[in-house]
Design a protein around this motif. Structure first.
Motif, PDB file in Angstrom:
ATOM      1  N   ARG A 103       6.796 145.582  10.424  1.00 23.99           N
ATOM      2  CA  ARG A 103       6.516 145.605  11.863  1.00 23.99           C
ATOM      3  C   ARG A 103       7.118 144.397  12.575  1.00 23.99           C
ATOM      4  O   ARG A 103       7.499 144.475  13.754  1.00 23.99           O
ATOM      5  CB  ARG A 103       5.001 145.633  12.089  1.00 23.99           C
ATOM      6  N   ALA A 104       7.231 143.262  11.870  1.00 23.25           N
ATOM      7  CA  ALA A 104       7.797 142.061  12.483  1.00 23.25           C
ATOM      8  C   ALA A 104       9.256 142.245  12.859  1.00 23.25           C
ATOM      9  O   ALA A 104       9.760 141.589  13.778  1.00 23.25           O
ATOM     10  CB  ALA A 104       7.658 140.872  11.532  1.00 23.25           C
ATOM     11  N   VAL A 105       9.944 143.140  12.171  1.00 22.86           N
ATOM     12  CA  VAL A 105      11.359 143.389  12.460  1.00 22.86           C
ATOM     13  C   VAL A 105      11.557 143.786  13.922  1.00 22.86           C
ATOM     14  O   VAL A 105      12.575 143.463  14.540  1.00 22.86           O
ATOM     15  CB  VAL A 105      11.895 144.482  11.512  1.00 22.86           C
ATOM     16  N   THR A 106      10.576 144.479  14.490  1.00 24.05           N
ATOM     17  CA  THR A 106      10.715 144.950  15.877  1.00 24.05           C
ATOM     18  C   THR A 106      10.797 143.811  16.869  1.00 24.05           C
ATOM     19  O   THR A 106      11.273 143.994  18.000  1.00 24.05           O
ATOM     20  CB  THR A 106       9.532 145.858  16.239  1.00 24.05           C
ATOM     21  N   SER A 107      10.337 142.616  16.473  1.00 27.51           N
ATOM     22  CA  SER A 107      10.412 141.456  17.358  1.00 27.51           C
ATOM     23  C   SER A 107      11.502 140.485  16.943  1.00 27.51           C
ATOM     24  O   SER A 107      12.144 139.861  17.778  1.00 27.51           O
ATOM     25  CB  SER A 107       9.058 140.723  17.382  1.00 27.51           C
ATOM     26  N   ILE A 108      11.733 140.389  15.626  1.00 22.67           N
ATOM     27  CA  ILE A 108      12.715 139.425  15.121  1.00 22.67           C
ATOM     28  C   ILE A 108      14.142 139.869  15.441  1.00 22.67           C
ATOM     29  O   ILE A 108      14.993 139.053  15.807  1.00 22.67           O
ATOM     30  CB  ILE A 108      12.540 139.247  13.603  1.00 22.67           C
ATOM     31  N   ILE A 109      14.402 141.172  15.316  1.00 21.32           N
ATOM     32  CA  ILE A 109      15.751 141.692  15.557  1.00 21.32           C
ATOM     33  C   ILE A 109      15.896 142.050  17.033  1.00 21.32           C
ATOM     34  O   ILE A 109      15.044 142.731  17.609  1.00 21.32           O
ATOM     35  CB  ILE A 109      16.031 142.919  14.669  1.00 21.32           C
ATOM     36  N   ASP A 110      16.994 141.627  17.618  1.00 15.84           N
ATOM     37  CA  ASP A 110      17.289 141.894  19.026  1.00 15.84           C
ATOM     38  C   ASP A 110      18.580 142.705  19.107  1.00 15.84           C
ATOM     39  O   ASP A 110      19.629 142.251  18.615  1.00 15.84           O
ATOM     40  CB  ASP A 110      17.445 140.580  19.784  1.00 15.84           C
ATOM     41  N   PRO A 111      18.557 143.918  19.693  1.00 17.31           N
ATOM     42  CA  PRO A 111      19.801 144.701  19.817  1.00 17.31           C
ATOM     43  C   PRO A 111      20.907 143.938  20.530  1.00 17.31           C
ATOM     44  O   PRO A 111      22.093 144.224  20.319  1.00 17.31           O
ATOM     45  CB  PRO A 111      19.354 145.927  20.615  1.00 17.31           C
ATOM     46  N   ALA A 112      20.551 142.957  21.353  1.00 15.01           N
ATOM     47  CA  ALA A 112      21.567 142.180  22.056  1.00 15.01           C
ATOM     48  C   ALA A 112      22.398 141.323  21.109  1.00 15.01           C
ATOM     49  O   ALA A 112      23.465 140.822  21.506  1.00 15.01           O
ATOM     50  CB  ALA A 112      20.910 141.291  23.108  1.00 15.01           C
ATOM     51  N   ASP A 113      21.940 141.164  19.858  1.00 13.97           N
ATOM     52  CA  ASP A 113      22.722 140.391  18.894  1.00 13.97           C
ATOM     53  C   ASP A 113      23.969 141.146  18.443  1.00 13.97           C
ATOM     54  O   ASP A 113      24.853 140.555  17.824  1.00 13.97           O
ATOM     55  CB  ASP A 113      21.868 140.053  17.670  1.00 13.97           C
ATOM     56  N   THR A 114      24.025 142.452  18.706  1.00 19.41           N
ATOM     57  CA  THR A 114      25.199 143.270  18.355  1.00 19.41           C
ATOM     58  C   THR A 114      25.705 143.946  19.625  1.00 19.41           C
ATOM     59  O   THR A 114      25.573 145.168  19.780  1.00 19.41           O
ATOM     60  CB  THR A 114      24.831 144.310  17.290  1.00 19.41           C
ATOM     61  N   PRO A 115      26.292 143.173  20.538  1.00 13.09           N
ATOM     62  CA  PRO A 115      26.637 143.734  21.848  1.00 13.09           C
ATOM     63  C   PRO A 115      27.864 144.628  21.850  1.00 13.09           C
ATOM     64  O   PRO A 115      28.114 145.323  22.837  1.00 13.09           O
ATOM     65  CB  PRO A 115      26.881 142.480  22.688  1.00 13.09           C
ATOM     66  N   THR A 116      28.648 144.622  20.789  1.00 13.98           N
ATOM     67  CA  THR A 116      29.891 145.410  20.768  1.00 13.98           C
ATOM     68  C   THR A 116      29.973 146.195  19.467  1.00 13.98           C
ATOM     69  O   THR A 116      29.312 145.861  18.471  1.00 13.98           O
ATOM     70  CB  THR A 116      31.117 144.495  20.888  1.00 13.98           C
ATOM     71  N   ASP A 117      30.815 147.210  19.478  1.00 19.18           N
ATOM     72  CA  ASP A 117      31.029 148.026  18.271  1.00 19.18           C
ATOM     73  C   ASP A 117      32.218 147.499  17.473  1.00 19.18           C
ATOM     74  O   ASP A 117      33.110 148.251  17.074  1.00 19.18           O
ATOM     75  CB  ASP A 117      31.242 149.493  18.653  1.00 19.18           C
ATOM     76  N   THR A 118      32.232 146.205  17.215  1.00 18.64           N
ATOM     77  CA  THR A 118      33.279 145.587  16.410  1.00 18.64           C
ATOM     78  C   THR A 118      32.823 145.509  14.960  1.00 18.64           C
ATOM     79  O   THR A 118      31.620 145.618  14.666  1.00 18.64           O
ATOM     80  CB  THR A 118      33.568 144.171  16.921  1.00 18.64           C
ATOM     81  N   PRO A 119      33.758 145.323  14.019  1.00 23.00           N
ATOM     82  CA  PRO A 119      33.338 145.178  12.619  1.00 23.00           C
ATOM     83  C   PRO A 119      32.341 144.044  12.400  1.00 23.00           C
ATOM     84  O   PRO A 119      31.419 144.167  11.595  1.00 23.00           O
ATOM     85  CB  PRO A 119      34.668 144.912  11.884  1.00 23.00           C
ATOM     86  N   TRP A 120      32.505 142.920  13.128  1.00 23.77           N
ATOM     87  CA  TRP A 120      31.563 141.821  12.958  1.00 23.77           C
ATOM     88  C   TRP A 120      30.153 142.236  13.386  1.00 23.77           C
ATOM     89  O   TRP A 120      29.174 141.992  12.676  1.00 23.77           O
ATOM     90  CB  TRP A 120      32.018 140.596  13.753  1.00 23.77           C
ATOM     91  N   SER A 121      30.024 142.879  14.559  1.00 26.29           N
ATOM     92  CA  SER A 121      28.709 143.307  15.036  1.00 26.29           C
ATOM     93  C   SER A 121      28.111 144.357  14.118  1.00 26.29           C
ATOM     94  O   SER A 121      26.909 144.337  13.828  1.00 26.29           O
ATOM     95  CB  SER A 121      28.816 143.847  16.465  1.00 26.29           C
ATOM     96  N   ALA A 122      28.940 145.299  13.641  1.00 27.08           N
ATOM     97  CA  ALA A 122      28.437 146.337  12.742  1.00 27.08           C
ATOM     98  C   ALA A 122      27.950 145.725  11.429  1.00 27.08           C
ATOM     99  O   ALA A 122      26.896 146.100  10.903  1.00 27.08           O
ATOM    100  CB  ALA A 122      29.523 147.372  12.477  1.00 27.08           C
ATOM    101  N   ALA A 123      28.713 144.763  10.899  1.00 24.18           N
ATOM    102  CA  ALA A 123      28.300 144.102   9.662  1.00 24.18           C
ATOM    103  C   ALA A 123      27.032 143.279   9.884  1.00 24.18           C
ATOM    104  O   ALA A 123      26.168 143.207   9.009  1.00 24.18           O
ATOM    105  CB  ALA A 123      29.434 143.211   9.148  1.00 24.18           C
ATOM    106  N   TYR A 124      26.935 142.661  11.069  1.00 23.14           N
ATOM    107  CA  TYR A 124      25.735 141.878  11.390  1.00 23.14           C
ATOM    108  C   TYR A 124      24.509 142.802  11.419  1.00 23.14           C
ATOM    109  O   TYR A 124      23.445 142.452  10.891  1.00 23.14           O
ATOM    110  CB  TYR A 124      25.921 141.190  12.734  1.00 23.14           C
ATOM    111  N   ALA A 125      24.676 143.974  12.025  1.00 23.25           N
ATOM    112  CA  ALA A 125      23.573 144.934  12.055  1.00 23.25           C
ATOM    113  C   ALA A 125      23.208 145.407  10.653  1.00 23.25           C
ATOM    114  O   ALA A 125      22.034 145.587  10.325  1.00 23.25           O
ATOM    115  CB  ALA A 125      23.950 146.125  12.935  1.00 23.25           C
TER     116      ALA A 125
END
Length: 502
Positions: A103-125
């Motif tokens: 349940r903590a994941v819903t607060s710890i992870i922010d979709p704004a941390d992956t603002p683009t569909d680049t390989p770096w953002s996808a790997a970060y996700a």
């Protein structure tokens, strides 16, 4: 612990030097329910309690810090790997806290941390979500939507490479700074980034991110699912589920192991015939030969006993000498044979699921036809008994290898419960179809060693993967299999050797 407004900062943060933890007061709301020692308070603010446990995991296991000389992009990758590593370590000692960390994941992870569909953002996700599946914090069903979005950007091959890195990170010690930095650098280079040439984080290009939308949907689904029971996917055409007429074990609430049934091919049937003959030969015992004296032919005349017999008769005594000796052959019943078959349905087996499923069917078919007691189980996030003891598999079940982790130790325990593999007195063989890359290899090795010491042989059928060789465990007979129908003689001989040494 200090509860303060976050003022736009992270939901929680900790200070290892002073063992202090700060939690965002907005996650709790009512200060009267902020006592983590009271179970009723935890249930009322599950996200806040999960964030507290996440920070406790950092204090307990984050005993390293990237030095200033490390490029920022490598530092970010290493710290990303640290997130799932410390939660997995924490869960190993307190498995019941999974529900709160999830349940903590819903607060710890922010979709704004992956603002683009680049390989770096996808790997970060992937490092935020998919790695937590391998750490047994999230369920595969939780990340289904996000996994599809990530796969569209990275592709399956690149995801497998990243997964190998975060799974290795899960085995790193709490103080091993050098190895975590090395894994962070490997992460960057796998994405085509040279940390020496481009040490800074990639700039956002402002494009709309489908990955961010998928992450937001994932977090909403987890937040709105207080029972922690993600819905399994619907059945596809000819897709199997655990049958109601056979025993099954579900270790956790998760995506069920599925398969597609098909008729066996001619090559598979012929391979099963050859293996049946080999197993029958392994079970067969030659008759025991013993020499016994006899008073009458046929047999070999023993001169001294014949003279003694003649003297007894001449003296009028009761003849007791037996001058003849013959060889008597007494048949020895074939020993009972028990064969357990375990199929790895985790994601690392995805490219080899069909040949490995074929190998499992061939072994199961041959074992039952050779008169052995056999059972087939598949293991991933849960364990499913595919073929219960005493039943011959009618069709080949091509497994859908998409599980987030593998419960090998629990699968061995269930196979032992069904077949008594650790009980001496019979010939016992455990056939494992897997690449052997597990989250807890030491526990897996300990389980194999315990079975070996009881006399149970372990035959390991591993995929012939040149890019990522299978892990080899002690006390096993391991062979690599590309096409099981063409190497059945190797499988059969390995089974015979394993049974002979057991």
């Amino acid at each position: 612990m200090t509860v303060t407004p976050a003022a736009g900062g992270p939901p929680g943060f900790s200070y290892p030097a002073t063992a202090q933890i700060h939690i965002d007061a907005d996650l709790i709301g009512d200060p009267e329910i902020a006592d983590p020692r009271r179970p009723s308070h935890r249930s009322k603010v599950p996200v806040a309690y999960g964030v507290l446990l996440h920070e406790c995991a950092h204090l307990s296991h984050s005993h390293w810090d990237p030095p200033p000389s490390v490029p920022p992009i490598v530092r970010e990758a290493a710290l990303l790997l640290e997130e799932s590593r410390i939660e997995g370590r924490y869960r190993d000692t307190r498995p019941r806290d999974r529900r709160w960390l999830r349940r903590a994941v819903t607060s710890i992870i922010d979709p704004a941390d992956t603002p683009t569909d680049t390989p770096w953002s996808a790997a970060y996700a992937a490092g935020l979500l998919l790695a937590r599946v391998d750490a047994r914090i999230l369920y595969p069903a939780d990340v289904r939507e996000a996994r599809r979005a990530i796969t569209k950007v990275l592709g399956r091959k690149l995801i497998r490479g990243l997964r190998a890195i975060w799974r290795e990170a899960h085995t790193v010690g709490d103080t091993d700074t050098e190895r975590m930095i090395e894994l962070g650098e490997r992460w960057c280079r796998l994405l085509g980034i040279d940390p020496n040439a481009t040490p800074d984080l990639p700039a956002d290009d402002g494009a709309t991110s489908a990955i961010a939308a998928a992450i937001a949907g994932t977090l909403d689904a987890i937040l709105n699912n207080p029972a922690d029971t993600p819905e399994p996917p619907g059945d596809g055409p000819r897709t199997g589920r655990p049958r109601i007429d056979g025993p099954s074990l579900h270790v956790d609430i998760d995506v069920p192991i599925t398969w597609r049934e098909r008729d066996a091919r001619d090559a598979e049937r012929h391979a099963a015939d050859r293996l049946t003959a080999l197993l029958r030969r392994a079970r067969h015992r030659e008759p025991a030969r013993t020499r016994e004296p006899s008073s009458a032919p046929p047999g070999r005349l023993r001169t001294r006993a014949a003279v003694t017999l003649a003297a007894q008769r001449a003296a009028g005594a009761i003849p007791t000498a037996q001058p003849w000796q013959r060889t008597v052959r007494r048949p020895i019943p074939d020993p009972e044979l028990t064969v357990g078959i375990l199929i790895d349905a985790s994601g690392s087996m995805e490219d080899f699921a069909k040949p490995m499923s074929s190998a499992a069917w061939i072994v199961a078919q041959a074992a039952t036809r050779a008169g052995a007691t056999s059972a087939t189980l598949a293991y991933g996030d849960r364990i499913t008994v595919l073929i219960p003891p005493g039943r011959r598999p009618a069709t080949v079940r091509d497994m859908q290898a998409d599980a987030g982790t593998e419960r090998f130790v629990e699968a061995c325990a269930e196979a032992d419960r069904l077949l008594h593999l650790s009980t001496p007195g019979t010939g016992r063989l455990l056939v494992v179809v897997s690449d052997g890359h597990y989250v807890n290899p030491d526990e897996s090795q300990a389980t194999i060693t315990r079975l070996h010491h009881t006399g149970c042989a372990v035959l390991w059928l591993a995929p012939d993967n040149k890019g990522w060789p299978p892990r080899v465990y002690d006390n096993t007979t391991t062979i690599t299999v590309d096409d099981p129908t063409t190497c059945i003689n190797l499988i059969g001989q390995a089974a015979i050797d394993a049974l002979t040494r057991a």
